[in-house]
Write an enzyme that holds these catalytic residues in place. Structure first.
Site, mmCIF file in Angstrom:
data_model
loop_
_atom_site.group_PDB
_atom_site.id
_atom_site.type_symbol
_atom_site.label_atom_id
_atom_site.label_comp_id
_atom_site.label_asym_id
_atom_site.label_seq_id
_atom_site.Cartn_x
_atom_site.Cartn_y
_atom_site.Cartn_z
ATOM 1 N N ASP A 81 -5.375 13.896 -0.402
ATOM 2 C CA ASP A 81 -4.558 14.110 -1.594
ATOM 3 C C ASP A 81 -5.222 15.180 -2.445
ATOM 4 O OD1 ASP A 81 -2.929 12.063 -0.751
ATOM 5 O OD2 ASP A 81 -3.175 10.827 -2.541
ATOM 6 N N ARG A 90 4.657 13.598 5.400
ATOM 7 C CA ARG A 90 3.764 14.293 4.455
ATOM 8 C C ARG A 90 2.721 15.132 5.185
ATOM 9 N NH1 ARG A 90 2.672 10.178 -0.690
ATOM 10 N NH2 ARG A 90 4.862 9.696 -1.064
ATOM 11 N N ASP A 94 -4.056 4.485 2.412
ATOM 12 C CA ASP A 94 -3.078 5.263 1.647
ATOM 13 C C ASP A 94 -2.773 6.576 2.359
ATOM 14 O OD1 ASP A 94 -1.327 5.898 -0.386
ATOM 15 O OD2 ASP A 94 -2.863 6.803 -1.637
ATOM 16 N N ASP A 139 -7.362 4.227 -4.182
ATOM 17 C CA ASP A 139 -6.147 4.106 -3.374
ATOM 18 C C ASP A 139 -6.421 3.824 -1.899
ATOM 19 O OD1 ASP A 139 -4.553 4.578 -5.584
ATOM 20 O OD2 ASP A 139 -4.478 6.741 -5.254
#
Length: 421
Positions: free
Chosen positions: A234, A286, A230, A206
């Protein structure tokens, strides 16, 4: 009035920093240089205070555990005893051999050369990985790690960029400390080695800085992350027991995602501590975004996010304690929270609480109607606990007035042998 000492220090630092920045990559934002210089000045002043007999203790429990030791380089593995929060038991390469990275190349991802970072991280035994000198490691594809590894950049200026970048997949006990990760881009569709005895085909990654996939006991500390295709971090597919601390995040749209998707209920066991980080300028959203599980967000500094800070979509539990939220100057009102994919009648039943936070420039936090705290979070029921987890994040929030001091050294440190960092 600026002292002669400060002016001289700034001049010296610019003379050292500018050639290095030019040699590695173009500078997209002059503010990055200013911030780097200021962090270097702060570190130098701290060392000067130590030499004059002043205490370097800040109240940051992680840093106070090791950072004042002028012989840190002789006892590097002490760092593994200093984590707090859900990732506190991440041992990394503690009690393993010291592996010195001497070669910054990444030419062969199936049979990596001895002395490269890729060769170090795929070994089966525990390793504490350090760097011989300053280096920029431009990865060809994602760097797939093996269990029980520490990447320790202290004492060198280490930048990781290129394809990938770091993948932590289906493994355990990883510590990443003291490095810079930036400009990570999608790469792959090739064979990549993940251990001495295995390599396999990987699709296109990603472009995350750090991708944690189905892994536990992970600690990311004093890392500087920015500008990846990206996201920056994560954690998905059942990952848990993670602490993200003392790190500097800048210049990124999607910063941190916790949870694979709303339908992936295995992430309900996710437990993450986010502490003492500086979420700097140029961040959009985020910070983090949570789908399931329990996230303790404590004593972080949020600076002028663009869209929202904390968001969630599948009834996660979020306890926000002692964080400082500074909204952008050009907005009269700025919400720090975002309830996604749910009407008010539903998200009011979730568990989101702000406790001792500070809101500046019109920032505000929308709590749910449920009441939670660090010891009674609804997520911790008898059915959700396991022998590998604790009943709380195991970290107490400091007063929000201390946040500037607690996060002053966020990001990769400029440690010098023989001096406290």
């Amino acid at each position: 009035m600026t002292s002669y000492y400060s002016l001289s220090l700034i001049t010296i630092l610019f003379s050292l920093l500018i050639p290095n920045l030019i040699a590695t990559r173009p500078v997209k934002d002059p503010e990055i240089i200013v911030q780097a210089v200021q962090r270097s000045i702060n570190a130098s002043l701290i060392r000067r205070n130590l030499e004059e007999g002043s205490s370097c203790l800040t109240g940051n429990p992680i840093d106070d555990c090791w950072k004042c030791d002028s012989k840190w380089d002789k006892n590097r593995q002490k760092l593994a005893d200093c984590a707090v929060g859900f990732g506190k038991n991440a041992t990394g390469g503690k009690d393993g051999k010291i592996y010195v990275v001497t070669d910054s190349s990444d030419n062969d991802v199936v049979n990596p050369k001895n002395g490269t970072l890729r060769h170090a991280v795929i070994q089966d035994e525990p390793l504490w990985i350090i760097f011989e000198r300053d280096m920029v490691i431009k990865l060809k594809v994602e760097l797939i790690m093996n269990s029980y590894k520490t990447i320790d950049g202290r004492g060198a200026n280490v930048h990781i960029t290129g394809g990938g970048c770091i993948t932590i997949q289906s493994i355990t006990n990883i510590i990443i400390h003291g490095i810079n990760i930036h400009e990570c881009k999608p790469a792959g569709n090739t064979n990549v080695r993940s251990s001495p005895g295995h390599f396999g085909h990987r699709g296109i990654s990603d472009g995350d800085a750090v991708n944690i996939f189905g892994s536990k006991h992970i600690w990311v500390d004093h890392v500087t992350l920015s500008n990846c295709d990206d996201g920056l971090i994560d954690a998905v597919e059942g990952s848990s027991l993670i602490t993200i601390s003392n790190s500097l995040f800048t210049q990124q749209d999607k910063v941190m995602l916790l949870g694979h998707n709303d339908a992936y209920t295995a992430d309900k066991s996710m437990q993450v501590t986010i502490a003492f980080n500086h979420f700097g300028e140029g961040l959009t959203q985020r910070i983090p975004r949570i789908r399931h599980g329990y996230v303790h967000v404590v004593n972080n500094d949020y600076t002028k996010w663009k869209m929202y800070a904390m968001g969630g979509s599948a009834a996660p539990t979020i306890l926000s304690q002692g964080n400082r939220f500074l909204a952008p100057d050009d907005e009269k009102s700025k919400e720090a929270t975002k309830y996604e994919n749910a009407p008010k009648s539903e998200w009011q039943k979730w568990n989101w609480k702000s406790e001792g936070d500070e809101f500046l420039n019109g920032a505000f936090f929308t709590s749910s109607s449920r009441v939670i705290n660090s010891s009674n979070a609804a997520f911790f029921t008898s059915s959700s606990r396991s022998s590998s987890s604790s009943s709380a994040s195991d970290i107490s929030a400091k007063a929000v007035t201390l946040v500037p001091k607690l996060t002053a050294n966020a990001g990769a440190l400029k440690c010098k042998k023989g001096f406290a960092c």
